[in-house]
Motif scaffolding. Structure first.
Motif, PDB file in Angstrom:
ATOM      1  N   ARG A   1       0.846  -1.212   0.000  1.00 47.35           N
ATOM      2  CA  ARG A   1       0.000   0.000   0.000  1.00 47.35           C
ATOM      3  C   ARG A   1       0.877   1.256   0.000  1.00 47.35           C
ATOM      4  NH1 ARG A   1      -3.334  -3.256   3.630  1.00 47.35           N
ATOM      5  NH2 ARG A   1      -5.270  -3.732   2.539  1.00 47.35           N
TER       6      ARG A   1
ATOM      7  N   THR B   1      -2.001   5.187  -5.978  1.00 48.46           N
ATOM      8  CA  THR B   1      -3.074   5.419  -5.015  1.00 48.46           C
ATOM      9  C   THR B   1      -2.932   6.827  -4.448  1.00 48.46           C
ATOM     10  OG1 THR B   1      -1.795   4.535  -3.159  1.00 48.46           O
ATOM     11  CG2 THR B   1      -3.215   2.977  -4.341  1.00 48.46           C
TER      12      THR B   1
ATOM     13  N   GLU C   1      -6.402   5.034  -1.420  1.00 50.04           N
ATOM     14  CA  GLU C   1      -7.397   4.531  -2.378  1.00 50.04           C
ATOM     15  C   GLU C   1      -6.804   4.546  -3.771  1.00 50.04           C
ATOM     16  OE1 GLU C   1     -11.232   6.321  -2.183  1.00 50.04           O
ATOM     17  OE2 GLU C   1     -11.322   6.179  -0.007  1.00 50.04           O
ATOM     18  N   LEU C   2      -7.121   3.501  -4.533  1.00 47.34           N
ATOM     19  CA  LEU C   2      -6.657   3.417  -5.905  1.00 47.34           C
ATOM     20  C   LEU C   2      -7.212   4.598  -6.692  1.00 47.34           C
ATOM     21  CD1 LEU C   2      -4.913   1.195  -7.204  1.00 47.34           C
ATOM     22  CD2 LEU C   2      -6.991   0.216  -8.103  1.00 47.34           C
TER      23      LEU C   2
ATOM     24  N   ALA D   1      -8.699   6.662  -9.747  1.00 45.15           N
ATOM     25  CA  ALA D   1      -9.613   6.261 -10.820  1.00 45.15           C
ATOM     26  C   ALA D   1      -8.856   5.999 -12.119  1.00 45.15           C
ATOM     27  CB  ALA D   1     -10.680   7.326 -11.028  1.00 45.15           C
TER      28      ALA D   1
ATOM     29  N   THR E   1      -5.919   4.657 -12.364  1.00 40.80           N
ATOM     30  CA  THR E   1      -5.070   3.476 -12.249  1.00 40.80           C
ATOM     31  C   THR E   1      -5.852   2.233 -12.643  1.00 40.80           C
ATOM     32  OG1 THR E   1      -3.818   4.498 -10.448  1.00 40.80           O
ATOM     33  CG2 THR E   1      -3.615   2.124 -10.703  1.00 40.80           C
ATOM     34  N   LYS E   2      -5.350   1.539 -13.623  1.00 37.97           N
ATOM     35  CA  LYS E   2      -5.984   0.310 -14.110  1.00 37.97           C
ATOM     36  C   LYS E   2      -5.266  -0.911 -13.527  1.00 37.97           C
ATOM     37  CE  LYS E   2      -8.561   2.821 -16.701  1.00 37.97           C
ATOM     38  NZ  LYS E   2      -9.636   3.428 -15.988  1.00 37.97           N
ATOM     39  N   ALA E   3      -5.940  -2.036 -13.576  1.00 34.11           N
ATOM     40  CA  ALA E   3      -5.343  -3.282 -13.081  1.00 34.11           C
ATOM     41  C   ALA E   3      -4.021  -3.548 -13.787  1.00 34.11           C
ATOM     42  CB  ALA E   3      -6.306  -4.445 -13.280  1.00 34.11           C
TER      43      ALA E   3
ATOM     44  N   TYR F   1      -3.505  -6.091  -6.424  1.00 36.75           N
ATOM     45  CA  TYR F   1      -4.480  -5.159  -7.007  1.00 36.75           C
ATOM     46  C   TYR F   1      -5.798  -5.217  -6.226  1.00 36.75           C
ATOM     47  CZ  TYR F   1      -7.916  -3.191 -10.172  1.00 36.75           C
ATOM     48  OH  TYR F   1      -8.954  -2.449 -10.698  1.00 36.75           O
ATOM     49  N   ALA F   2      -6.255  -6.420  -5.902  1.00 37.40           N
ATOM     50  CA  ALA F   2      -7.503  -6.576  -5.144  1.00 37.40           C
ATOM     51  C   ALA F   2      -7.405  -5.899  -3.779  1.00 37.40           C
ATOM     52  CB  ALA F   2      -7.844  -8.055  -4.982  1.00 37.40           C
TER      53      ALA F   2
ATOM     54  N   LYS G   1      -7.507  -2.077  -4.446  1.00 35.65           N
ATOM     55  CA  LYS G   1      -8.837  -1.660  -4.902  1.00 35.65           C
ATOM     56  C   LYS G   1      -9.874  -1.783  -3.784  1.00 35.65           C
ATOM     57  CE  LYS G   1     -11.856  -1.536  -8.701  1.00 35.65           C
ATOM     58  NZ  LYS G   1     -12.019  -0.189  -9.160  1.00 35.65           N
TER      59      LYS G   1
ATOM     60  N   ILE H   1     -11.193  -4.711  -2.870  1.00 34.44           N
ATOM     61  CA  ILE H   1     -12.018  -5.897  -3.138  1.00 34.44           C
ATOM     62  C   ILE H   1     -11.765  -6.951  -2.055  1.00 34.44           C
ATOM     63  CG2 ILE H   1     -12.417  -7.787  -4.764  1.00 34.44           C
ATOM     64  CD1 ILE H   1     -11.507  -5.774  -6.980  1.00 34.44           C
TER      65      ILE H   1
END
Length: 76
Positions: free
Chosen positions: A22, A31, A35-36, A38, A40-42, A64-65, A68, A70
């Motif tokens: 992180r 981030t 928070e990731l 917007a 930033t893509k996988a 990534y999860a 994000k 998740i």
């Protein structure tokens, strides 16, 4: 493999846990305020982790999860 299995393998391979990733993601500009972004893509996260830490696709997607939101450290 369980999510915990992914995290364990990542820690063994890199010496880094979720909190360190992180912090590193924040330093990389992926981030903001934990928070990731917007934008930033996988694929951005996967490329970073493959290049800098030699992680495979599945392990990079686990990070990534986490970034994000998740999954978290307690997810199975």
């Amino acid at each position: 493999m369980s999510f915990q299995g992914y995290l364990k393998t990542i820690k063994e391979k890199t010496g880094k846990g979720p909190e360190e990733f992180r912090r590193l993601a924040e330093e990389k500009g992926l981030t903001e305020n934990s928070e990731l972004k917007a934008s930033t893509k996988a694929g951005d996260v996967v490329t970073w982790l493959k290049e800098d830490y030699d992680l495979g696709h599945g392990h990079a997607m686990a990070i990534y999860a986490l970034l994000k939101g998740i999954k978290n450290e307690d997810s199975e």
